[in-house]
Design a protein around this motif. Structure first.
Motif, PDB file in Angstrom:
ATOM      1  N   TYR A  35       0.835  -1.197   0.000  1.00 23.01           N
ATOM      2  CA  TYR A  35       0.000   0.000   0.000  1.00 23.01           C
ATOM      3  C   TYR A  35       0.866   1.242   0.000  1.00 23.01           C
ATOM      4  O   TYR A  35       0.612   2.207  -0.721  1.00 23.01           O
ATOM      5  CB  TYR A  35      -0.927  -0.055   1.222  1.00 23.01           C
ATOM      6  CG  TYR A  35      -1.937   1.053   1.276  1.00 23.01           C
ATOM      7  CD1 TYR A  35      -2.996   1.074   0.357  1.00 23.01           C
ATOM      8  CD2 TYR A  35      -1.843   2.070   2.228  1.00 23.01           C
ATOM      9  CE1 TYR A  35      -3.922   2.083   0.400  1.00 23.01           C
ATOM     10  CE2 TYR A  35      -2.767   3.090   2.273  1.00 23.01           C
ATOM     11  CZ  TYR A  35      -3.812   3.093   1.360  1.00 23.01           C
ATOM     12  OH  TYR A  35      -4.728   4.096   1.399  1.00 23.01           O
ATOM     13  N   TYR A  57       0.208  -6.032  -6.957  1.00 29.48           N
ATOM     14  CA  TYR A  57       0.642  -7.233  -6.243  1.00 29.48           C
ATOM     15  C   TYR A  57       1.236  -8.282  -7.178  1.00 29.48           C
ATOM     16  O   TYR A  57       2.269  -8.873  -6.858  1.00 29.48           O
ATOM     17  CB  TYR A  57      -0.483  -7.783  -5.359  1.00 29.48           C
ATOM     18  CG  TYR A  57      -0.623  -6.931  -4.125  1.00 29.48           C
ATOM     19  CD1 TYR A  57       0.183  -7.178  -3.024  1.00 29.48           C
ATOM     20  CD2 TYR A  57      -1.482  -5.838  -4.094  1.00 29.48           C
ATOM     21  CE1 TYR A  57       0.093  -6.362  -1.900  1.00 29.48           C
ATOM     22  CE2 TYR A  57      -1.575  -5.023  -2.994  1.00 29.48           C
ATOM     23  CZ  TYR A  57      -0.788  -5.289  -1.881  1.00 29.48           C
ATOM     24  OH  TYR A  57      -0.857  -4.484  -0.791  1.00 29.48           O
ATOM     25  N   GLN A  80       0.231  -2.381  12.668  1.00 29.28           N
ATOM     26  CA  GLN A  80      -0.452  -3.426  11.909  1.00 29.28           C
ATOM     27  C   GLN A  80       0.588  -4.261  11.180  1.00 29.28           C
ATOM     28  O   GLN A  80       1.612  -3.737  10.744  1.00 29.28           O
ATOM     29  CB  GLN A  80      -1.398  -2.790  10.876  1.00 29.28           C
ATOM     30  CG  GLN A  80      -2.522  -2.032  11.531  1.00 29.28           C
ATOM     31  CD  GLN A  80      -3.036  -0.944  10.602  1.00 29.28           C
ATOM     32  OE1 GLN A  80      -2.241  -0.275   9.916  1.00 29.28           O
ATOM     33  NE2 GLN A  80      -4.340  -0.746  10.611  1.00 29.28           N
ATOM     34  N   ARG A  81       0.290  -5.558  11.087  1.00 30.84           N
ATOM     35  CA  ARG A  81       1.235  -6.428  10.383  1.00 30.84           C
ATOM     36  C   ARG A  81       1.153  -6.183   8.879  1.00 30.84           C
ATOM     37  O   ARG A  81       0.055  -6.089   8.326  1.00 30.84           O
ATOM     38  CB  ARG A  81       0.889  -7.905  10.669  1.00 30.84           C
ATOM     39  CG  ARG A  81       1.931  -8.591  11.536  1.00 30.84           C
ATOM     40  CD  ARG A  81       1.409  -9.934  11.996  1.00 30.84           C
ATOM     41  NE  ARG A  81       1.261 -10.872  10.858  1.00 30.84           N
ATOM     42  CZ  ARG A  81       2.285 -11.545  10.354  1.00 30.84           C
ATOM     43  NH1 ARG A  81       3.506 -11.417  10.854  1.00 30.84           N
ATOM     44  NH2 ARG A  81       2.098 -12.382   9.352  1.00 30.84           N
ATOM     45  N   ALA A  82       2.285  -6.067   8.212  1.00 32.89           N
ATOM     46  CA  ALA A  82       2.282  -5.896   6.752  1.00 32.89           C
ATOM     47  C   ALA A  82       3.581  -6.450   6.186  1.00 32.89           C
ATOM     48  O   ALA A  82       4.581  -6.558   6.893  1.00 32.89           O
ATOM     49  CB  ALA A  82       2.138  -4.420   6.386  1.00 32.89           C
TER      50      ALA A  82
ATOM     51  N   ALA B  21      -3.851  -6.812   4.628  1.00 31.77           N
ATOM     52  CA  ALA B  21      -3.167  -5.743   5.347  1.00 31.77           C
ATOM     53  C   ALA B  21      -3.473  -4.345   4.801  1.00 31.77           C
ATOM     54  O   ALA B  21      -3.864  -3.465   5.565  1.00 31.77           O
ATOM     55  CB  ALA B  21      -1.664  -6.015   5.363  1.00 31.77           C
ATOM     56  N   PRO B  22      -3.334  -4.115   3.485  1.00 28.46           N
ATOM     57  CA  PRO B  22      -3.554  -2.751   2.984  1.00 28.46           C
ATOM     58  C   PRO B  22      -4.974  -2.253   3.250  1.00 28.46           C
ATOM     59  O   PRO B  22      -5.187  -1.050   3.403  1.00 28.46           O
ATOM     60  CB  PRO B  22      -3.281  -2.872   1.483  1.00 28.46           C
ATOM     61  CG  PRO B  22      -3.321  -4.304   1.168  1.00 28.46           C
ATOM     62  CD  PRO B  22      -2.918  -5.015   2.421  1.00 28.46           C
ATOM     63  N   GLU B  24      -6.699  -2.694   5.916  1.00 29.37           N
ATOM     64  CA  GLU B  24      -6.645  -2.139   7.266  1.00 29.37           C
ATOM     65  C   GLU B  24      -5.913  -0.794   7.261  1.00 29.37           C
ATOM     66  O   GLU B  24      -6.378   0.184   7.828  1.00 29.37           O
ATOM     67  CB  GLU B  24      -5.901  -3.113   8.203  1.00 29.37           C
ATOM     68  CG  GLU B  24      -6.812  -3.941   9.100  1.00 29.37           C
ATOM     69  CD  GLU B  24      -7.970  -3.122   9.661  1.00 29.37           C
ATOM     70  OE1 GLU B  24      -7.713  -2.211  10.472  1.00 29.37           O
ATOM     71  OE2 GLU B  24      -9.136  -3.382   9.270  1.00 29.37           O
ATOM     72  N   ILE B  25      -4.772  -0.804   6.528  1.00 27.51           N
ATOM     73  CA  ILE B  25      -3.950   0.403   6.511  1.00 27.51           C
ATOM     74  C   ILE B  25      -4.729   1.557   5.879  1.00 27.51           C
ATOM     75  O   ILE B  25      -4.772   2.675   6.398  1.00 27.51           O
ATOM     76  CB  ILE B  25      -2.645   0.158   5.735  1.00 27.51           C
ATOM     77  CG1 ILE B  25      -1.843  -0.955   6.413  1.00 27.51           C
ATOM     78  CG2 ILE B  25      -1.807   1.430   5.641  1.00 27.51           C
ATOM     79  CD1 ILE B  25      -0.648  -1.425   5.622  1.00 27.51           C
ATOM     80  N   ALA B  26      -5.400   1.262   4.771  1.00 26.26           N
ATOM     81  CA  ALA B  26      -6.144   2.293   4.061  1.00 26.26           C
ATOM     82  C   ALA B  26      -7.305   2.801   4.918  1.00 26.26           C
ATOM     83  O   ALA B  26      -7.583   4.004   4.971  1.00 26.26           O
ATOM     84  CB  ALA B  26      -6.665   1.734   2.735  1.00 26.26           C
ATOM     85  N   ARG B  28      -7.466   2.798   8.121  1.00 32.53           N
ATOM     86  CA  ARG B  28      -6.900   3.589   9.201  1.00 32.53           C
ATOM     87  C   ARG B  28      -6.564   5.002   8.721  1.00 32.53           C
ATOM     88  O   ARG B  28      -6.870   6.005   9.378  1.00 32.53           O
ATOM     89  CB  ARG B  28      -5.626   2.884   9.697  1.00 32.53           C
ATOM     90  CG  ARG B  28      -5.128   3.376  11.024  1.00 32.53           C
ATOM     91  CD  ARG B  28      -6.233   3.198  12.058  1.00 32.53           C
ATOM     92  NE  ARG B  28      -5.804   3.695  13.325  1.00 32.53           N
ATOM     93  CZ  ARG B  28      -5.314   2.913  14.290  1.00 32.53           C
ATOM     94  NH1 ARG B  28      -5.266   1.619  14.106  1.00 32.53           N
ATOM     95  NH2 ARG B  28      -4.906   3.431  15.423  1.00 32.53           N
ATOM     96  N   ALA B  29      -5.990   5.067   7.526  1.00 32.84           N
ATOM     97  CA  ALA B  29      -5.625   6.362   6.954  1.00 32.84           C
ATOM     98  C   ALA B  29      -6.869   7.229   6.771  1.00 32.84           C
ATOM     99  O   ALA B  29      -6.860   8.428   7.049  1.00 32.84           O
ATOM    100  CB  ALA B  29      -4.912   6.154   5.620  1.00 32.84           C
ATOM    101  N   ASP B  32      -8.069   8.476  10.050  1.00 27.73           N
ATOM    102  CA  ASP B  32      -7.211   9.555  10.506  1.00 27.73           C
ATOM    103  C   ASP B  32      -7.560  10.847   9.791  1.00 27.73           C
ATOM    104  O   ASP B  32      -7.479  11.941  10.357  1.00 27.73           O
ATOM    105  CB  ASP B  32      -5.735   9.218  10.232  1.00 27.73           C
ATOM    106  CG  ASP B  32      -5.213   8.170  11.213  1.00 27.73           C
ATOM    107  OD1 ASP B  32      -5.987   7.798  12.136  1.00 27.73           O
ATOM    108  OD2 ASP B  32      -4.070   7.696  11.036  1.00 27.73           O
TER     109      ASP B  32
END
Lengths: 122, 883
Positions: A35, A57, A80-82, B21-22, B24-26, B28-29, B32
């Motif tokens: 990401y 990917y 977070q795990r990545a 994972a991304p 979750e990351i996205a 979260r972003a 925020d």
């Protein structure tokens, strides 16, 4: 299966083969997760270049398969795990070669298009 | 396999985690940045797209992805095929037909012609023969072999052998059995590179010193049949022609001698010849340059080429021409590969192998056309599926690959069934026995080579029947495909199917015409007069030389046998003959008809000869057209006499009275007086043109192996036992062989091969017809489904069932007629080339040309009837509503 998303016409599509170079360049200073790489390319190109997850990917895995990237699981700032990708020595050499090739090509194309076309398009 | 799959699975789990994972990351972003949790969720998902597609595309980049995709496609294909069982069963059965036919045909061709000898480096082992202006290939004499061995450096060794018949005492209680043996020269097994499967092969000592090595190597099949594969036989003694031999080993099962037809029971050192046949001729085979009986395989020396060897051999034959001008004038040595030698020896086998393979390939092509037709029909039905796949981002190549996987799954199904069928057919073929006691080596079998061919046939057919439809399905333009709702390219595709079906019909016509012509020819053949009356005759063969009789004892033995046989109850007449018709074992002789002009350099004419006694013509029912038969007075002390057949009389003494004329029995031989003329019969084949033939009295010519012919009052088979007992009462060691009902023997011998050929052709024709009918049915049935609405409309406006049937039948009929016309046009020249290849194929009768089209018309019309009838049952209201 649901239909795949189509690209919106306003966005610039990446030239064949340039995605690999952009990915390698994105991780040249520090390891990034997928990401993060997509974000880096978008931010670095001032939102012009958009990397689709569907291409990102497969490209990452292909580059890892060619031993140009190596990967490791790590944690993000939000814990977070990545999976983080980093450049290998071979990857660095490949990136340099690709960049110089790209510059040669870009200059050649610019010369071909010439100043008149450049003015017309601006 | 399990491990790597396991590894793949864990790698996939890792990928799933990586792709989660991304998200979750996205999210979260977004949070925020101030989005609500719900909005953040939606936005993140939209940004990241379809995780499933991403996952699949990513996995495609992994090593081994091809395997995984193919596996996925195969499972998908099996699922699809199971959902349309009618299509699947038809396609698989069609392919099974084709693959079975090809596999069987190849196994026949392989056994007849192609299979290499099971020796070390068969490519460097050549067939060495003599060549004269008269004979393209003849055997070599022992002195020839010695000369070549000494003077030819480019050959590292020679394996020479001659086939003989020996009497083997296999047990104490039974009389000796006649068996074929190969007398082999020194180093035979070493040159070939064949080791023993049990025990050992010969030592140098056993094969190089005359009369010393009483050792025998058994053939594998003989060892299995007579000794139950008992390894303990090694070291045991086996009496051969009364001489005790020690069994030293058993040949491997793959090595059945050097001929693809005759399988020897055992191998004996050639140096034992004089002990096995102790009656000395003036010169032994080791010294006689004119006794050419050795079949030779020569191995090229390391580094030497066939051309080097040919040069060396030319030098050897040049020297021989100087040293022995009378025997070697015009004679040279010739090297050939195994395949060349086999083809040259029996050109008919090449023709048979080619014809059988050709027929099978035609069947396979028809089967492929059939499946291609079915695939096209399905392609139409599946247009939507394909369109959806294209829409989802599947590339053209990817689609093609998936369709090809489906085709391979189908072909694999056909291959499994086809090969299973081939096993059954080949087992039946292998059980076919020719009417002799000769053990045939002709091993028709499904082995790895045959399976490899089946695999190639399968892959080729998958490619042939699948590629065109797959290409069609893959090339459709997305928008048209989706918009047209399942009917794009329908017209073009139906036209393609129609062409396929017409082609199938044409090919079946060709097959059926050929089969019909063969059946015709066979019927004509069966009605040919063989020139002998075979009913009620029993034949049996004797060979007293096997137990060491000399010429005088032999004559005495046969006289006693015939005299006693004539007194047996149930015996009408009994006669002796040197050979019987329809087995090519006539001896031939170069004779000089007195008064007949011969061209320069030609010393005589070669004719086939039957030795006969005084009762022969009577027993065999061969009538004499002039003069007399042999009498009791024609014996070893009386003047030489001969009887010729009418054809020989016509050729060499035209227009004159033949009785009383003379001929020399060899170019420098004595004269014999012609005392009678026999009617011309058939000698080797029923299809042969009239041949000259000579009869000589057995008592004036030494021959150990004769056939006793007995005409019975009742069932000839009943005489077999008393006759064998009679022979044993004269000499219990005497082997009796080839005891047969002459009628059966003649039918098998004269008609067996043509009958097999007819059956093969008829089967191919029937298979072709069946496949064409299936193809036509499929096409017409599909057309009816497609035209449901149209037919419904017609019926709604008052069309009667008969009209509907006519409408449907018209399409089938026009295809059949078109195909039939093509087929008939093609089959006439094809037939003529076939007739040129085989003697006795017969003429193309007009009946065949009428019967075949009628049969085809009947079959195809009944194939159209079912769908036509279904069309009449269409309910107009429902049909119209469905539209």
């Amino acid at each position: 299966m649901p239909p795949a998303r189509r690209d919106t016409p306003t966005r610039v599509e990446l030239l064949q083969g340039t995605l690999d170079m952009l990915i390698l360049r994105a991780v040249r200073r520090q390891p990034l997760h997928g990401y993060g790489i997509a974000q880096a390319i978008r931010a670095g190109s001032q939102e012009v270049l958009q990397v689709e997850t569907g291409s990102l990917y497969p490209a990452l895995h292909r580059l890892e398969g060619r031993r140009l990237l190596k990967s490791q699981w790590g944690a993000t700032e939000h814990n977070q795990r990545a999976k983080y990708y980093a450049l290998t020595a071979a990857g660095r050499r490949h990136l340099e070669a690709e960049q110089s090739r790209w510059h040669v090509m870009a200059e050649a194309i610019a010369r071909l298009l010439g100043p008149a076309d450049a003015e017309a398009s601006s | 396999v399990t491990w790597s799959w396991f590894g793949r699975r864990s790698r996939r789990a890792e990928l799933d985690a990586e792709l989660a994972a991304p998200l979750e990351i996205a999210r979260r972003a977004r949070l925020d940045a101030g989005d609500t949790p719900d909005a953040a969720d939606v936005a993140a998902r939209r940004e990241l797209g379809n995780a499933l597609v991403v996952s699949e595309n990513t996995r495609d980049t992994w090593r081994g992805a091809l395997v995984e995709q193919t596996w996925r496609d195969a499972r998908h294909a099996v699922g699809l095929l199971r959902r349309s069982p009618a299509f699947t069963v038809t396609a698989i059965l069609s392919l099974a037909f084709g693959i079975c036919a090809t596999t069987c045909a190849f196994s026949i061709a392989d056994a007849l012609l192609l299979r290499p000898l099971a020796v070390r480096e068969p490519g460097r082992l050549l067939v060495l023969t003599g060549r004269t202006p008269q004979a393209a290939a003849e055997e070599l004499s022992y002195p020839d072999l010695v000369d070549i061995r000494e003077q030819c450096r480019s050959l590292s060794g020679m394996a020479a052998s001659r086939t003989v018949r020996v009497a083997v005492g296999e047990s104490r209680v039974e009389a000796a059995q006649a068996r074929f043996a190969l007398m082999v020269t020194d180093g035979f097994f070493d040159v070939l590179g064949v080791g023993a499967s049990v025990g050992r092969t010969f030592t140098h000592d056993e094969t190089s010193v005359r009369g010393r090595g009483a050792a025998v190597v058994l053939g594998h099949a003989y060892w299995t049949a007579r000794f139950g594969s008992d390894p303990g036989v090694v070291g045991r003694s086996l009496p051969i022609n009364g001489v005790p031999f020690t069994i030293v080993g058993v040949a491997p099962p793959t090595f059945t001698g050097l001929s693809q037809f005759l399988q020897p029971a055992m191998f004996l050192p050639v140096v034992m010849t004089e002990r096995l046949w102790p009656h000395p001729e003036p010169l032994s085979i080791f010294d006689r340059r004119d006794d050419r009986a050795f079949v030779v395989r020569a191995r090229l020396a390391p580094g030497a080429s066939a051309a080097d060897a040919a040069r060396d051999l030319a030098l050897v034959s040049a020297r021989l021409r100087v040293a022995h001008p009378d025997l070697h004038r015009g004679r040279s040595f010739h090297l050939a590969t195994e395949l060349q030698a086999r083809a040259g020896e029996a050109p008919a086998t090449v023709a048979i192998a080619g014809a059988v393979l050709g027929l099978a390939i035609v069947v396979l092509v028809i089967a492929c056309a059939n499946v291609a037709g079915l695939q096209l029909a399905r392609g139409q039905a599946r247009a939507q599926e394909m369109a959806t796949r294209v829409a989802m981002g599947a590339g053209h190549a990817r689609l093609l690959r998936q369709l090809m996987t489906e085709n391979l799954v189908l072909a694999a199904g056909g291959a499994v069934l086809g090969v299973a069928g081939a096993f059954t057919v080949v087992r039946a073929l292998a059980a076919l026995q020719l009417p002799t006691d000769t053990p045939l080596a002709l091993a028709v079998a499904v082995d790895l080579r045959v399976l490899a061919v089946a695999l190639v046939a399968t892959l080729a057919s998958a490619l042939v029947f699948g590629l065109a439809p797959a290409w069609r399905a893959g090339s459709g333009d997305l928008a048209t495909l989706l918009r047209a709702r399942g009917t794009p390219g329908l017209e073009g595709s139906t036209r393609a199917r129609a062409v396929l079906v017409a082609g199938q019909v044409a090919l079946s016509v060709v097959l059926l015409v050929l089969a019909g012509a063969l059946v015709d020819g066979f019927r004509q053949l069966a009605s040919v007069d063989p020139g002998v009356r075979a009913r009620d005759v029993l034949m049996l063969e004797l060979d007293p030389a096997l137990v060491g009789y000399g010429p005088e004892e032999t004559r005495q033995f046969y006289r006693t046998v015939v005299e006693r046989a004539r007194t047996l109850p149930g015996v009408r007449t009994a006669a002796l003959a040197g050979a019987v018709p329809f087995r090519p074992n006539f001896s031939s002789r170069e004779v000089v008809p007195e008064g007949h002009p011969l061209p320069d350099g030609v010393r005589g004419v070669r004719v086939s000869v039957t030795l006969a006694d005084d009762a022969y013509f009577d027993t065999m029912g061969t009538s004499l057209v002039a003069g007399r038969g042999f009498g009791r007075g024609d014996d070893e002390r009386s003047p030489l006499v001969a009887i010729v057949n009418a054809e020989m009389a016509r050729l060499y003494w035209p227009g004159a009275g033949v009785v009383g004329r003379r001929l020399r029995l060899a170019p420098d031989g004595p004269f014999a007086e012609i005392v009678g003329v026999a009617r011309t019969g058939k000698y080797v084949s029923l299809a042969e043109a009239p041949q000259p033939h000579l009869y000589l009295p057995w008592s004036q010519h030494d021959r150990s192996r004769l056939t006793l012919l007995v005409r019975a009052h009742g069932e000839p088979g009943d005489l077999a036992r008393p006759l064998a007992a009679l022979v044993r009462s004269i000499d219990p060691r005497q082997p009796v062989f080839n005891v047969r009902d002459f009628q059966t023997y003649m039918e098998q011998g004269a008609l067996g091969v043509p009958r097999t050929l007819v059956r093969v052709a008829a089967t191919a024709g029937a298979a072709g017809l069946a496949l064409a009918v299936i193809g036509l049915y499929g096409l017409v049935a599909f057309a009816v489904t497609r035209r449901t609405a149209e037919i419904g409309l017609r019926m709604a406006v008052g069309a009667r069932p008969a009209q509907v049937i006519r409408l449907v039948m018209r399409q089938g009929l026009s295809l059949t007629l078109a195909g039939m016309a093509m087929g008939l046009v093609a089959s006439v020249p094809l037939f003529h080339s076939l007739a040129a290849l085989f003697v006795g194929v017969g003429a193309l009768s007009p009946l065949t040309l009428v019967a075949v089209p009628l049969l085809l018309l009947g079959a195809t019309m009944s194939a159209c009837l079912a769908p036509a009838w279904r069309a009449t049952r269409i309910d107009p209201t429902r049909a119209l509503r469905a539209e």
